[in-house]
Design a protein around this motif. Structure first.
Motif, PDB file in Angstrom:
ATOM      1  N   TYR A 199       6.767   8.543 -15.466  1.00 63.34           N
ATOM      2  CA  TYR A 199       8.099   9.712 -16.114  1.00 63.34           C
ATOM      3  C   TYR A 199       8.032  10.189 -17.255  1.00 63.34           C
ATOM      4  N   ASN A 200       8.459  11.819 -17.315  1.00 67.17           N
ATOM      5  CA  ASN A 200       9.590  11.597 -18.241  1.00 67.17           C
ATOM      6  C   ASN A 200      10.948  11.585 -17.413  1.00 67.17           C
ATOM      7  N   PHE A 201      12.457  11.524 -18.852  1.00 61.79           N
ATOM      8  CA  PHE A 201      13.272  11.762 -19.309  1.00 61.79           C
ATOM      9  C   PHE A 201      13.851  12.175 -19.944  1.00 61.79           C
ATOM     10  N   ALA A 216      14.791   9.774 -14.280  1.00 59.37           N
ATOM     11  CA  ALA A 216      12.937   9.835 -13.469  1.00 59.37           C
ATOM     12  C   ALA A 216      12.923  11.989 -13.016  1.00 59.37           C
ATOM     13  N   LEU A 217      11.930  12.524 -14.254  1.00 58.47           N
ATOM     14  CA  LEU A 217      11.618  13.721 -13.592  1.00 58.47           C
ATOM     15  C   LEU A 217      10.292  14.057 -12.885  1.00 58.47           C
ATOM     16  N   MET A 220       8.123  16.903 -12.601  1.00 54.35           N
ATOM     17  CA  MET A 220       6.565  16.589 -13.934  1.00 54.35           C
ATOM     18  C   MET A 220       5.545  16.639 -13.345  1.00 54.35           C
ATOM     19  N   GLY A 221       5.498  15.296 -12.654  1.00 50.86           N
ATOM     20  CA  GLY A 221       4.643  14.253 -12.522  1.00 50.86           C
ATOM     21  C   GLY A 221       4.133  12.974 -13.184  1.00 50.86           C
ATOM     22  N   ARG A 222       3.373  12.456 -12.448  1.00 50.70           N
ATOM     23  CA  ARG A 222       3.712  10.419 -12.748  1.00 50.70           C
ATOM     24  C   ARG A 222       1.990  10.688 -13.389  1.00 50.70           C
TER      25      ARG A 222
END
Length: 455
Positions: A199-201, A216-217, A220-222
């Motif tokens: 994830y993005n943070f 965890a964003l 925005m996709g894993r």
């Protein structure tokens, strides 16, 4: 690799018809199309230099290197640097600077300071980023550095913890850093993970000691995230994926500037070329603006790592273009530039530019051999328009520049080992370039006459 071995780019230009010139490469394409080779020496020949703060580093040995007596960089005449914030250094929160310095961005701080937010590309380890708030295991994350006008560290501290392999990321126009996990670990019997990764943070770029809430964003996709670049006009976020069969993504948040608000994740499709493989036989399109469209990713958070349900496979099943190891990304000159580290016919790297105003994609650079460009990774756009690329290949590694006359030049050499450069970025006032040598983990601040004529 000896300096004399490296040749400058010899890039085949497209025909004049159908070509959209891309700043800062307009002159470059014109010269190549006329049969000339675009080459230059940039700011001049590179020479080994000690850090100007060598006396402050006296006796410091890092990775077997004496930082006070060993030139760390080769730079052009008139440029100097300091070595700051290195692995094992005590920080203001009582923890030590972790290793594996990677992606980074610079933000304005109080009292003429610069706040750097820096990734650490670490797997779970006791020596990772340590903080009282953490997402999961001790491993990767970010540290933040407050740098004074004298290019010395005033304060540094952990700012995101418990993530894995934070490779690159990108700054946002609203003053935060998006840190990307290049990892897909899920809880299993053979690891200690308690949560899914990939994830993005988001990390606030603050000068105060502060650890980000590790949220965890998910929208925005894993996937194997590498970098992001934000279009300041729309607030849409463009994302790269470090995989040999990756996609280029667009995230449209429900609320501009609020990445936690959810949104729509999409993958890029080249019109008329479903599932286009950009890594091979793509030089025919160099310099041409190819119209694109976008397809929605239906399941942004796959429960397993089965490639058949992966985010990229979902996009490719709908015709999304396939890129080979999407790496660094940066917004500048009105474009989103991104690199593919082993793309191209010889697998040495490509640079693409996406134009959000007219929804087109252009192949800007493709290396034809290791001596031209060797695995471009992180990228930035300087305040004066030049591109700077960090190499992550084999042999001697360089920071390569492309000036606004289209000349490609070497700007800096890693003079101590074959480790990659990473995290190249500029201070808000444009006077200082910051860059990392990932191993043994050193952040460097470089300055000089940036806007003088480059030949």
């Amino acid at each position: 690799m000896n300096l004399s071995r490296r040749k400058f780019f010899k890039l085949a230009g497209a025909s004049a018809a159908g070509v959209t010139m891309l700043s800062p490469l307009e002159a470059f394409y014109a010269r190549v199309a006329s049969g000339q080779v675009a080459r230059g020496i940039g700011y001049g020949p590179l020479e080994a230099k000690l850090p100007t703060n060598a006396n402050e580093l006296a006796g410091l040995i890092l990775g077997g290197i004496n930082l006070s007596t060993t030139p760390l960089l080769e730079l052009p005449p008139g440029f100097n640097y300091t070595a700051i914030s290195y692995t094992g250094q005590m920080m203001d929160d009582g923890t030590l600077v972790p290793s594996n310095h990677d992606g980074m961005a610079a933000f304005p701080g109080p009292n003429n300071t610069t706040v750097l937010v820096r990734n650490h590309e670490l797997n779970p380890t006791p020596n990772g980023v340590i903080a009282f708030k953490k997402y999961d295991e001790i491993g990767g994350g970010t540290t933040s550095i407050v740098v004074g006008a004298n290019r010395r560290v005033e304060k540094h501290f952990a700012s995101l913890a418990g993530t894995i392999r934070n490779c690159a990321g990108g700054p946002t126009p609203w003053g935060t850093w998006v840190s990307c996990e290049e990892n897909l670990t899920i809880p299993a019997a053979n690891n200690t993970a308690t949560k899914k990764h990939g994830y993005n943070f988001e990390v606030p770029a603050t000068a105060d000691i502060q650890v980000a809430d590790p949220i965890a964003l998910v929208a925005m996709g894993r996937f194997n995230h590498e970098a992001v670049a934000v279009d300041p006009n729309s607030g849409w976020v463009y994302q790269t994926e470090d995989d040999g069969s990756s996609c280029f993504y667009r995230f449209r948040p429900n609320q501009k500037g609020n990445l936690q608000s959810g949104g729509v994740l999409e993958a890029l499709v080249i019109e008329g070329m479903p599932k286009a493989i950009t890594a091979k036989n793509f030089q025919q399109f160099k310099g041409k603006s190819l119209p694109v469209s976008w397809v929605k990713i239906d399941n942004v958070d796959p429960a397993t790592n089965d490639v058949n349900i992966s985010v990229r496979r979902q996009g490719q099943n709908k015709g999304a273009a396939i890129f080979s190891r999407g790496e660094g990304a940066w917004y500048g000159n009105g474009l989103v530039y991104f690199t593919c580290s082993n793309g191209g016919d010889v697998g040495q790297g490509q640079v693409f530019a996406y134009n959000p105003k007219n929804d087109t994609l252009t192949l800007v650079v493709e290396s034809s051999n290791v001596d031209e460009l060797n695995f471009p990774d992180n990228i930035t756009v300087a305040p004066f328009g030049d591109l700077f690329l960090c190499e992550d290949g084999s042999g001697t590694e360089y920071v390569q520049g492309v000036n606004q006359r289209g000349e490609v030049y070497r700007f800096a050499t890693n003079a101590i080992n074959g480790s990659e450069f990473a995290g190249v970025c500029f201070s808000p006032d444009g006077k200082t370039m910051f860059v990392n040598i990932q191993d043994p983990g050193i952040t460097l601040a470089i300055w000089g006459a940036w806007t003088r004529n480059r030949t």
